[in-house]
Design a protein around this motif. Structure first.
Motif, PDB file in Angstrom:
ATOM      1  N   LEU A 180       0.953  -1.189  -0.070  1.00 37.29           N
ATOM      2  CA  LEU A 180      -0.170   0.002  -0.217  1.00 37.29           C
ATOM      3  C   LEU A 180       1.090   0.957  -0.053  1.00 37.29           C
ATOM      4  O   LEU A 180       0.302   2.348  -0.636  1.00 37.29           O
ATOM      5  N   ALA A 181       2.036   0.919   0.376  1.00 34.29           N
ATOM      6  CA  ALA A 181       3.065   3.021   0.401  1.00 34.29           C
ATOM      7  C   ALA A 181       3.308   2.876  -1.314  1.00 34.29           C
ATOM      8  O   ALA A 181       3.530   4.110  -0.850  1.00 34.29           O
ATOM      9  N   THR A 182       2.886   2.308  -1.421  1.00 33.53           N
ATOM     10  CA  THR A 182       3.087   2.686  -3.336  1.00 33.53           C
ATOM     11  C   THR A 182       2.080   3.878  -3.683  1.00 33.53           C
ATOM     12  O   THR A 182       2.169   4.250  -4.668  1.00 33.53           O
ATOM     13  N   LEU A 183       0.814   3.172  -3.286  1.00 33.52           N
ATOM     14  CA  LEU A 183      -0.365   3.858  -3.812  1.00 33.52           C
ATOM     15  C   LEU A 183      -0.921   5.445  -3.945  1.00 33.52           C
ATOM     16  O   LEU A 183       0.055   6.441  -2.756  1.00 33.52           O
ATOM     17  N   PRO A 184      -1.096   5.847  -4.452  1.00 37.66           N
ATOM     18  CA  PRO A 184      -1.006   7.092  -4.742  1.00 37.66           C
ATOM     19  C   PRO A 184      -2.649   7.996  -3.548  1.00 37.66           C
ATOM     20  O   PRO A 184      -3.046   7.271  -3.681  1.00 37.66           O
ATOM     21  N   PRO A 185      -2.434   8.848  -3.113  1.00 34.57           N
ATOM     22  CA  PRO A 185      -3.477   9.713  -2.210  1.00 34.57           C
ATOM     23  C   PRO A 185      -4.989   8.987  -2.495  1.00 34.57           C
ATOM     24  O   PRO A 185      -5.795   8.536  -1.734  1.00 34.57           O
ATOM     25  N   ARG A 186      -5.067   9.486  -3.969  1.00 33.93           N
ATOM     26  CA  ARG A 186      -6.681   9.045  -4.592  1.00 33.93           C
ATOM     27  C   ARG A 186      -7.204   8.065  -3.779  1.00 33.93           C
ATOM     28  O   ARG A 186      -7.678   7.676  -4.221  1.00 33.93           O
ATOM     29  N   GLU A 187      -5.954   6.409  -4.484  1.00 37.76           N
ATOM     30  CA  GLU A 187      -6.248   5.366  -4.108  1.00 37.76           C
ATOM     31  C   GLU A 187      -7.150   5.252  -2.890  1.00 37.76           C
ATOM     32  O   GLU A 187      -6.945   4.105  -2.866  1.00 37.76           O
ATOM     33  N   ILE A 188      -6.001   5.612  -1.851  1.00 35.76           N
ATOM     34  CA  ILE A 188      -5.648   5.667   0.016  1.00 35.76           C
ATOM     35  C   ILE A 188      -7.363   6.468   0.002  1.00 35.76           C
ATOM     36  O   ILE A 188      -8.008   5.235   0.725  1.00 35.76           O
ATOM     37  N   ARG A 189      -7.429   6.855  -0.785  1.00 32.25           N
ATOM     38  CA  ARG A 189      -8.862   7.547   0.217  1.00 32.25           C
ATOM     39  C   ARG A 189     -10.304   7.078  -0.511  1.00 32.25           C
ATOM     40  O   ARG A 189     -10.968   6.572  -0.378  1.00 32.25           O
ATOM     41  N   CYS A 190      -9.888   6.051  -1.600  1.00 35.98           N
ATOM     42  CA  CYS A 190     -10.991   4.880  -2.309  1.00 35.98           C
ATOM     43  C   CYS A 190     -10.896   3.964  -1.767  1.00 35.98           C
ATOM     44  O   CYS A 190     -11.948   3.527  -1.185  1.00 35.98           O
TER      45      CYS A 190
END
Length: 388
Positions: free
Chosen positions: A189-199
């Motif tokens: 998960l550390a490489t995910l962009p913020p938008r994907e984390i928020r989703c």
């Protein structure tokens, strides 16, 4: 016959390494939580592959980030010539029957037999497409998921549904096809962009609202979980609690013989928000809009108090998720969404609305949701989102 009776324990059992599920109708599967899944010293993925022929599928971004590590792992752990890795297109526009057919064509060209395994490495779209392909290929073969997104780890990765978009509808075609194994490595998960984390956080908020007030309160204290200030204890708690709640809720109704499902909170209006908007909003963003609208509907129907509504909308906003999409949140389109859900759910609305934090109920009939209530809920969101 043994004198010792065999005990069948149905439900979800959690241990340090993950979760085991045994549904009442007999389906059994495991969801693993592990570290360094692509480290050749970690035998878990290889054990789940069981030495079978493997055709792996990854999206372009995952291939760029982890393709080399995946190949090195398979090279170290599997027999030479028994595996291959292929890149497939991602994004909602590529979640189609054509993509499923392409996956099957690649597998056939690679010599995948009925004992082989399709390996899906990526987010929910890769898992959905590859899983659906596996359900049809040679009348059904094994597939394994390595979930690389937060949505994948707490939602797609713990269920049994596969599917693709068709006929201008989300997930119109699909199958219930449990993965042989589902592996979740939080470090990915550390490489995910913020938008994907928020989703992904949108799907976690969903579970907190309907089932777990403590999880909701944790998110209120840490709305930036997985984003800016990593907190291992908090994130472990949030991740594992969300996974367990989802599996426990799915287990008694795994193949949806009952169409009224609490986990459909946020999934009545969101399909139209996504499709009518040309997938401008990601799935989790559309779910957030749906949850905010549903919270206001609950308030206006007298099913939830203003504080509950305010807390839900405020948390979504603090996370950075949208609570309104003016282009699609029109009375006409949202009425169409209600009609589509009513038809899809056996001519019952089954709209999930909160009755408190950690509690929810259903609005069952279209007639239970007057047009003026929908209109006022949309107006409240347009006025700033909070309870009016």
């Amino acid at each position: 016959m043994s004198s010792q009776a065999l005990v069948r324990v149905e439900g979800v059992v959690e241990d340090a390494g993950g979760f085991d599920l045994l549904a009442p109708e007999g389906t059994r599967y495991r969801v693993d939580v592990t570290d360094a899944v692509f480290d050749p010293g970690n035998s878990l993925l290889a054990e789940r592959l069981e030495g079978r022929r493997v055709v792996a599928f990854v999206g372009p971004t995952v291939h760029r980030l982890y393709g080399e590590r995946l190949r090195a792992y398979l090279d170290a752990r599997l027999a030479p010539g028994s595996w291959s890795v292929h890149v497939i297109a991602t994004g909602e526009r590529n979640k189609t029957l054509a993509s499923v057919e392409q996956v099957c064509a690649v597998a056939k060209a690679a010599g995948l037999d009925r004992h082989g395994v399709m390996l899906a490495v990526g987010g929910g779209i890769v898992a959905d497409v590859v899983g659906f392909a596996a359900s049809m290929y040679a009348r059904g073969i094994r597939y394994i998921k390595v979930n690389t997104t937060l949505v994948g780890q707490v939602d797609v990765g713990v269920g049994v549904k596969t599917g693709v978009n068709a006929l201008h509808s989300k997930n119109m075609f699909g199958a219930y096809h449990p993965a042989h194994a589902s592996l979740n490595d939080p470090s990915l998960l550390a490489t995910l962009p913020p938008r994907e984390i928020r989703c992904g956080l949108a799907e976690i908020v969903k579970m907190a609202v309907i089932l777990d007030g403590d999880l909701f309160a944790t998110l209120e204290r840490h709305p930036d979980a997985f984003l800016h200030t990593p907190n291992g204890d908090v994130e472990t708690y949030v991740l594992r609690t969300s996974m367990r709640l989802m599996m426990e809720e799915l287990c008694p109704n795994l193949r949806e013989s009952e169409l009224a499902r609490l986990v459909d909170f946020g999934h009545t209006f969101s399909p139209v928000v996504e499709t009518a908007g040309g997938h401008r909003l990601e799935h989790g963003e559309a779910v957030a809009v749906d949850m905010a609208l549903s919270a206001h509907i609950a308030r206006l129907l007298g099913l939830a108090d203003a504080d509950t509504c305010e807390r839900i909308v405020a948390l979504l906003t603090r996370i950075g998720l949208p609570v309104l999409d003016p282009a699609t949140c029109t009375e006409d389109l949202m009425t169409q969404a209600l009609q589509a859900s009513w038809q899809r759910r056996g001519r019952k609305l089954h709209l999930v609305v909160p009755t408190g934090i950690g509690k929810a109920t259903f609005v069952e009939e279209l007639t239970d949701l007057p047009a003026e209530v929908l209109r006022e809920a949309l107006r409240a969101l347009g006025a700033g989102g909070g309870a009016q």
